[in-house]
Design a protein around this motif. Structure first.
Motif, PDB file in Angstrom:
ATOM      1  N   VAL A  84       0.820  -1.204   0.000  1.00 23.82           N
ATOM      2  CA  VAL A  84       0.000   0.000   0.000  1.00 23.82           C
ATOM      3  C   VAL A  84       0.860   1.263   0.000  1.00 23.82           C
ATOM      4  O   VAL A  84       0.602   2.195  -0.763  1.00 23.82           O
ATOM      5  CB  VAL A  84      -0.965   0.000   1.206  1.00 23.82           C
ATOM      6  N   GLU A  85       1.880   1.308   0.833  1.00 26.23           N
ATOM      7  CA  GLU A  85       2.713   2.510   0.919  1.00 26.23           C
ATOM      8  C   GLU A  85       3.466   2.771  -0.385  1.00 26.23           C
ATOM      9  O   GLU A  85       3.604   3.917  -0.807  1.00 26.23           O
ATOM     10  CB  GLU A  85       3.678   2.411   2.101  1.00 26.23           C
ATOM     11  N   ASP A  86       3.926   1.711  -1.033  1.00 25.51           N
ATOM     12  CA  ASP A  86       4.599   1.869  -2.324  1.00 25.51           C
ATOM     13  C   ASP A  86       3.622   2.373  -3.385  1.00 25.51           C
ATOM     14  O   ASP A  86       3.968   3.211  -4.216  1.00 25.51           O
ATOM     15  CB  ASP A  86       5.223   0.546  -2.785  1.00 25.51           C
ATOM     16  N   ALA A  87       2.398   1.857  -3.340  1.00 22.95           N
ATOM     17  CA  ALA A  87       1.375   2.307  -4.285  1.00 22.95           C
ATOM     18  C   ALA A  87       1.061   3.783  -4.068  1.00 22.95           C
ATOM     19  O   ALA A  87       0.944   4.553  -5.027  1.00 22.95           O
ATOM     20  CB  ALA A  87       0.107   1.466  -4.155  1.00 22.95           C
ATOM     21  N   GLN A  88       0.959   4.185  -2.808  1.00 21.71           N
ATOM     22  CA  GLN A  88       0.677   5.587  -2.496  1.00 21.71           C
ATOM     23  C   GLN A  88       1.807   6.499  -2.972  1.00 21.71           C
ATOM     24  O   GLN A  88       1.555   7.553  -3.565  1.00 21.71           O
ATOM     25  CB  GLN A  88       0.453   5.767  -0.997  1.00 21.71           C
ATOM     26  N   ALA A  89       3.033   6.098  -2.743  1.00 20.74           N
ATOM     27  CA  ALA A  89       4.181   6.899  -3.181  1.00 20.74           C
ATOM     28  C   ALA A  89       4.221   6.994  -4.700  1.00 20.74           C
ATOM     29  O   ALA A  89       4.483   8.071  -5.265  1.00 20.74           O
ATOM     30  CB  ALA A  89       5.483   6.295  -2.646  1.00 20.74           C
ATOM     31  N   ALA A  90       3.939   5.900  -5.376  1.00 15.54           N
ATOM     32  CA  ALA A  90       3.933   5.911  -6.837  1.00 15.54           C
ATOM     33  C   ALA A  90       2.788   6.769  -7.370  1.00 15.54           C
ATOM     34  O   ALA A  90       2.937   7.440  -8.400  1.00 15.54           O
ATOM     35  CB  ALA A  90       3.839   4.476  -7.376  1.00 15.54           C
ATOM     36  N   MET A  91       1.670   6.796  -6.665  1.00 11.89           N
ATOM     37  CA  MET A  91       0.551   7.639  -7.086  1.00 11.89           C
ATOM     38  C   MET A  91       0.906   9.122  -7.010  1.00 11.89           C
ATOM     39  O   MET A  91       0.475   9.908  -7.850  1.00 11.89           O
ATOM     40  CB  MET A  91      -0.692   7.342  -6.234  1.00 11.89           C
ATOM     41  N   VAL A  92       1.693   9.510  -6.036  1.00 11.97           N
ATOM     42  CA  VAL A  92       2.139  10.908  -5.947  1.00 11.97           C
ATOM     43  C   VAL A  92       2.953  11.255  -7.189  1.00 11.97           C
ATOM     44  O   VAL A  92       2.737  12.292  -7.824  1.00 11.97           O
ATOM     45  CB  VAL A  92       2.954  11.152  -4.656  1.00 11.97           C
ATOM     46  N   GLU A  93       3.851  10.363  -7.558  1.00 10.42           N
ATOM     47  CA  GLU A  93       4.672  10.596  -8.746  1.00 10.42           C
ATOM     48  C   GLU A  93       3.834  10.549 -10.026  1.00 10.42           C
ATOM     49  O   GLU A  93       4.032  11.362 -10.934  1.00 10.42           O
ATOM     50  CB  GLU A  93       5.804   9.566  -8.817  1.00 10.42           C
ATOM     51  N   LEU A  94       2.878   9.630 -10.085  1.00  9.96           N
ATOM     52  CA  LEU A  94       2.009   9.536 -11.253  1.00  9.96           C
ATOM     53  C   LEU A  94       1.238  10.847 -11.446  1.00  9.96           C
ATOM     54  O   LEU A  94       1.122  11.350 -12.564  1.00  9.96           O
ATOM     55  CB  LEU A  94       1.033   8.364 -11.076  1.00  9.96           C
ATOM     56  N   THR A  95       0.757  11.412 -10.358  1.00  7.28           N
ATOM     57  CA  THR A  95       0.019  12.677 -10.428  1.00  7.28           C
ATOM     58  C   THR A  95       0.909  13.791 -10.968  1.00  7.28           C
ATOM     59  O   THR A  95       0.484  14.598 -11.801  1.00  7.28           O
ATOM     60  CB  THR A  95      -0.539  13.030  -9.042  1.00  7.28           C
ATOM     61  N   ASP A  96       2.149  13.823 -10.520  1.00 11.58           N
ATOM     62  CA  ASP A  96       3.095  14.834 -11.000  1.00 11.58           C
ATOM     63  C   ASP A  96       3.382  14.645 -12.490  1.00 11.58           C
ATOM     64  O   ASP A  96       3.396  15.615 -13.256  1.00 11.58           O
ATOM     65  CB  ASP A  96       4.393  14.756 -10.189  1.00 11.58           C
ATOM     66  N   ILE A  97       3.602  13.416 -12.904  1.00 11.04           N
ATOM     67  CA  ILE A  97       3.878  13.137 -14.320  1.00 11.04           C
ATOM     68  C   ILE A  97       2.682  13.517 -15.180  1.00 11.04           C
ATOM     69  O   ILE A  97       2.839  14.076 -16.268  1.00 11.04           O
ATOM     70  CB  ILE A  97       4.299  11.663 -14.507  1.00 11.04           C
ATOM     71  N   ALA A  98       1.478  13.239 -14.692  1.00 10.46           N
ATOM     72  CA  ALA A  98       0.274  13.618 -15.452  1.00 10.46           C
ATOM     73  C   ALA A  98       0.222  15.130 -15.657  1.00 10.46           C
ATOM     74  O   ALA A  98      -0.098  15.600 -16.758  1.00 10.46           O
ATOM     75  CB  ALA A  98      -0.980  13.130 -14.729  1.00 10.46           C
ATOM     76  N   ALA A  99       0.545  15.890 -14.629  1.00  7.39           N
ATOM     77  CA  ALA A  99       0.550  17.356 -14.755  1.00  7.39           C
ATOM     78  C   ALA A  99       1.598  17.805 -15.773  1.00  7.39           C
ATOM     79  O   ALA A  99       1.352  18.722 -16.567  1.00  7.39           O
ATOM     80  CB  ALA A  99       0.810  17.998 -13.395  1.00  7.39           C
ATOM     81  N   ARG A 100       2.748  17.150 -15.773  1.00  7.77           N
ATOM     82  CA  ARG A 100       3.810  17.506 -16.726  1.00  7.77           C
ATOM     83  C   ARG A 100       3.412  17.156 -18.152  1.00  7.77           C
ATOM     84  O   ARG A 100       3.741  17.887 -19.093  1.00  7.77           O
ATOM     85  CB  ARG A 100       5.109  16.812 -16.323  1.00  7.77           C
ATOM     86  N   ILE A 101       2.685  16.062 -18.331  1.00 11.70           N
ATOM     87  CA  ILE A 101       2.183  15.693 -19.658  1.00 11.70           C
ATOM     88  C   ILE A 101       1.173  16.732 -20.123  1.00 11.70           C
ATOM     89  O   ILE A 101       1.222  17.179 -21.274  1.00 11.70           O
ATOM     90  CB  ILE A 101       1.570  14.274 -19.644  1.00 11.70           C
ATOM     91  N   ARG A 102       0.282  17.121 -19.241  1.00 16.07           N
ATOM     92  CA  ARG A 102      -0.718  18.125 -19.624  1.00 16.07           C
ATOM     93  C   ARG A 102      -0.048  19.448 -19.997  1.00 16.07           C
ATOM     94  O   ARG A 102      -0.475  20.123 -20.933  1.00 16.07           O
ATOM     95  CB  ARG A 102      -1.744  18.313 -18.502  1.00 16.07           C
ATOM     96  N   ARG A 103       1.020  19.823 -19.297  1.00 17.14           N
ATOM     97  CA  ARG A 103       1.754  21.064 -19.642  1.00 17.14           C
ATOM     98  C   ARG A 103       2.447  20.952 -20.989  1.00 17.14           C
ATOM     99  O   ARG A 103       2.667  21.954 -21.652  1.00 17.14           O
ATOM    100  CB  ARG A 103       2.773  21.398 -18.551  1.00 17.14           C
ATOM    101  N   GLY A 104       2.783  19.732 -21.402  1.00 17.43           N
ATOM    102  CA  GLY A 104       3.455  19.543 -22.672  1.00 17.43           C
ATOM    103  C   GLY A 104       2.522  19.445 -23.859  1.00 17.43           C
ATOM    104  O   GLY A 104       2.963  19.451 -25.013  1.00 17.43           O
ATOM    105  N   HIS A 105       1.237  19.396 -23.605  1.00 14.04           N
ATOM    106  CA  HIS A 105       0.252  19.244 -24.682  1.00 14.04           C
ATOM    107  C   HIS A 105       0.117  20.551 -25.460  1.00 14.04           C
ATOM    108  O   HIS A 105       0.171  21.641 -24.895  1.00 14.04           O
ATOM    109  CB  HIS A 105      -1.091  18.833 -24.075  1.00 14.04           C
ATOM    110  N   ARG A 106      -0.072  20.432 -26.755  1.00 10.19           N
ATOM    111  CA  ARG A 106      -0.155  21.599 -27.636  1.00 10.19           C
ATOM    112  C   ARG A 106      -1.260  22.565 -27.235  1.00 10.19           C
ATOM    113  O   ARG A 106      -1.209  23.724 -27.580  1.00 10.19           O
ATOM    114  CB  ARG A 106      -0.283  21.182 -29.097  1.00 10.19           C
ATOM    115  N   GLY A 107      -2.261  22.113 -26.515  1.00 12.23           N
ATOM    116  CA  GLY A 107      -3.348  22.977 -26.076  1.00 12.23           C
ATOM    117  C   GLY A 107      -3.057  23.695 -24.766  1.00 12.23           C
ATOM    118  O   GLY A 107      -3.839  24.512 -24.318  1.00 12.23           O
ATOM    119  N   ALA A 108      -1.924  23.368 -24.131  1.00 12.43           N
ATOM    120  CA  ALA A 108      -1.588  23.991 -22.837  1.00 12.43           C
ATOM    121  C   ALA A 108      -1.165  25.434 -23.063  1.00 12.43           C
ATOM    122  O   ALA A 108      -0.525  25.786 -24.037  1.00 12.43           O
ATOM    123  CB  ALA A 108      -0.466  23.212 -22.152  1.00 12.43           C
ATOM    124  N   ALA A 109      -1.563  26.261 -22.136  1.00 17.88           N
ATOM    125  CA  ALA A 109      -1.179  27.693 -22.245  1.00 17.88           C
ATOM    126  C   ALA A 109      -0.106  28.021 -21.246  1.00 17.88           C
ATOM    127  O   ALA A 109       0.040  27.428 -20.237  1.00 17.88           O
ATOM    128  CB  ALA A 109      -2.393  28.553 -22.008  1.00 17.88           C
TER     129      ALA A 109
END
Length: 109
Positions: A84-109
Protein backbone atom coordinates in the motif's frame (compact mmCIF):
# COMPACT_ATOMS: atom_id res chain seq x y z
CA UNK A 1 13.55 21.07 -8.86
CA UNK A 2 10.10 22.06 -7.65
CA UNK A 3 7.05 20.62 -9.32
CA UNK A 4 6.23 23.95 -10.92
CA UNK A 5 9.69 23.99 -12.50
CA UNK A 6 9.61 20.37 -13.69
CA UNK A 7 9.88 20.12 -17.45
CA UNK A 8 6.82 19.28 -19.52
CA UNK A 9 6.65 15.77 -20.91
CA UNK A 10 5.98 15.29 -24.61
CA UNK A 11 4.94 12.17 -26.45
CA UNK A 12 7.49 10.50 -28.68
CA UNK A 13 4.55 10.17 -31.12
CA UNK A 14 3.79 13.91 -31.30
CA UNK A 15 4.85 14.07 -34.95
CA UNK A 16 2.64 11.17 -36.05
CA UNK A 17 -0.45 12.71 -37.69
CA UNK A 18 -2.28 9.39 -37.36
CA UNK A 19 -2.14 9.68 -33.56
CA UNK A 20 -3.12 13.34 -33.15
CA UNK A 21 -6.70 12.60 -32.11
CA UNK A 22 -5.68 9.75 -29.78
CA UNK A 23 -3.01 11.92 -28.15
CA UNK A 24 -5.46 14.77 -27.67
CA UNK A 25 -8.05 12.45 -26.11
CA UNK A 26 -5.45 10.87 -23.84
CA UNK A 27 -4.13 14.17 -22.53
CA UNK A 28 -7.54 15.83 -22.23
CA UNK A 29 -8.88 12.84 -20.26
CA UNK A 30 -5.79 12.45 -18.11
CA UNK A 31 -6.96 14.59 -15.18
CA UNK A 32 -10.20 12.62 -14.89
CA UNK A 33 -8.31 9.32 -15.11
CA UNK A 34 -5.92 10.39 -12.37
CA UNK A 35 -8.91 11.39 -10.22
CA UNK A 36 -10.37 7.92 -10.70
CA UNK A 37 -7.06 6.31 -9.75
CA UNK A 38 -6.82 8.53 -6.67
CA UNK A 39 -10.37 7.59 -5.66
CA UNK A 40 -9.47 3.88 -5.87
CA UNK A 41 -6.34 4.54 -3.82
CA UNK A 42 -8.27 6.49 -1.16
CA UNK A 43 -10.88 3.72 -1.01
CA UNK A 44 -8.11 1.16 -0.50
CA UNK A 45 -9.34 -0.77 -3.54
CA UNK A 46 -6.01 -2.23 -4.65
CA UNK A 47 -7.49 -4.59 -7.27
CA UNK A 48 -9.29 -1.69 -8.98
CA UNK A 49 -6.24 0.56 -8.69
CA UNK A 50 -4.08 -2.20 -10.20
CA UNK A 51 -6.49 -2.64 -13.14
CA UNK A 52 -6.77 1.10 -13.82
CA UNK A 53 -3.01 1.61 -13.57
CA UNK A 54 -2.37 -1.33 -15.91
CA UNK A 55 -4.79 0.15 -18.47
CA UNK A 56 -3.15 3.56 -18.16
CA UNK A 57 0.31 2.03 -18.59
CA UNK A 58 -0.76 0.24 -21.77
CA UNK A 59 -2.28 3.34 -23.33
CA UNK A 60 0.67 5.52 -22.29
CA UNK A 61 2.99 3.02 -23.93
CA UNK A 62 0.98 3.02 -27.17
CA UNK A 63 1.04 6.82 -27.29
CA UNK A 64 4.71 7.39 -26.52
CA UNK A 65 4.57 8.48 -22.89
CA UNK A 66 7.25 6.22 -21.37
CA UNK A 67 7.45 8.09 -18.02
CA UNK A 68 3.72 7.56 -17.48
CA UNK A 69 3.98 3.93 -18.55
CA UNK A 70 6.77 3.29 -16.07
CA UNK A 71 5.09 4.91 -13.07
CA UNK A 72 1.68 3.41 -13.85
CA UNK A 73 3.35 -0.01 -14.01
CA UNK A 74 4.95 0.72 -10.63
CA UNK A 75 1.52 1.52 -9.17
CA UNK A 76 0.07 -1.69 -10.61
CA UNK A 77 2.99 -3.76 -9.36
CA UNK A 78 2.73 -2.32 -5.85
CA UNK A 79 -0.99 -3.08 -5.81
CA UNK A 80 -0.39 -6.61 -7.06
CA UNK A 81 2.14 -7.13 -4.27
CA UNK A 82 -0.24 -5.48 -1.76
CA UNK A 83 2.35 -2.83 -0.88
CA UNK A 84 0.00 0.00 0.00
CA UNK A 85 2.71 2.51 0.92
CA UNK A 86 4.60 1.87 -2.32
CA UNK A 87 1.38 2.31 -4.28
CA UNK A 88 0.68 5.59 -2.50
CA UNK A 89 4.18 6.90 -3.18
CA UNK A 90 3.93 5.91 -6.84
CA UNK A 91 0.55 7.64 -7.09
CA UNK A 92 2.14 10.91 -5.95
CA UNK A 93 4.67 10.60 -8.75
CA UNK A 94 2.01 9.54 -11.25
CA UNK A 95 0.02 12.68 -10.43
CA UNK A 96 3.09 14.83 -11.00
CA UNK A 97 3.88 13.14 -14.32
CA UNK A 98 0.27 13.62 -15.45
CA UNK A 99 0.55 17.36 -14.75
CA UNK A 100 3.81 17.51 -16.73
CA UNK A 101 2.18 15.69 -19.66
CA UNK A 102 -0.72 18.13 -19.62
CA UNK A 103 1.75 21.06 -19.64
CA UNK A 104 3.45 19.54 -22.67
CA UNK A 105 0.25 19.24 -24.68
CA UNK A 106 -0.16 21.60 -27.64
CA UNK A 107 -3.35 22.98 -26.08
CA UNK A 108 -1.59 23.99 -22.84
CA UNK A 109 -1.18 27.69 -22.24
Amino acid sequence: MSRSQAKPIFSTCDEDPNLTVALDRFVIGLAERVDTLQDAELDGDLPLLERLATELAAQASELGYAPMREIAQAVASACHDEKVEDAQAAMVELTDIAARIRRGHRGAA
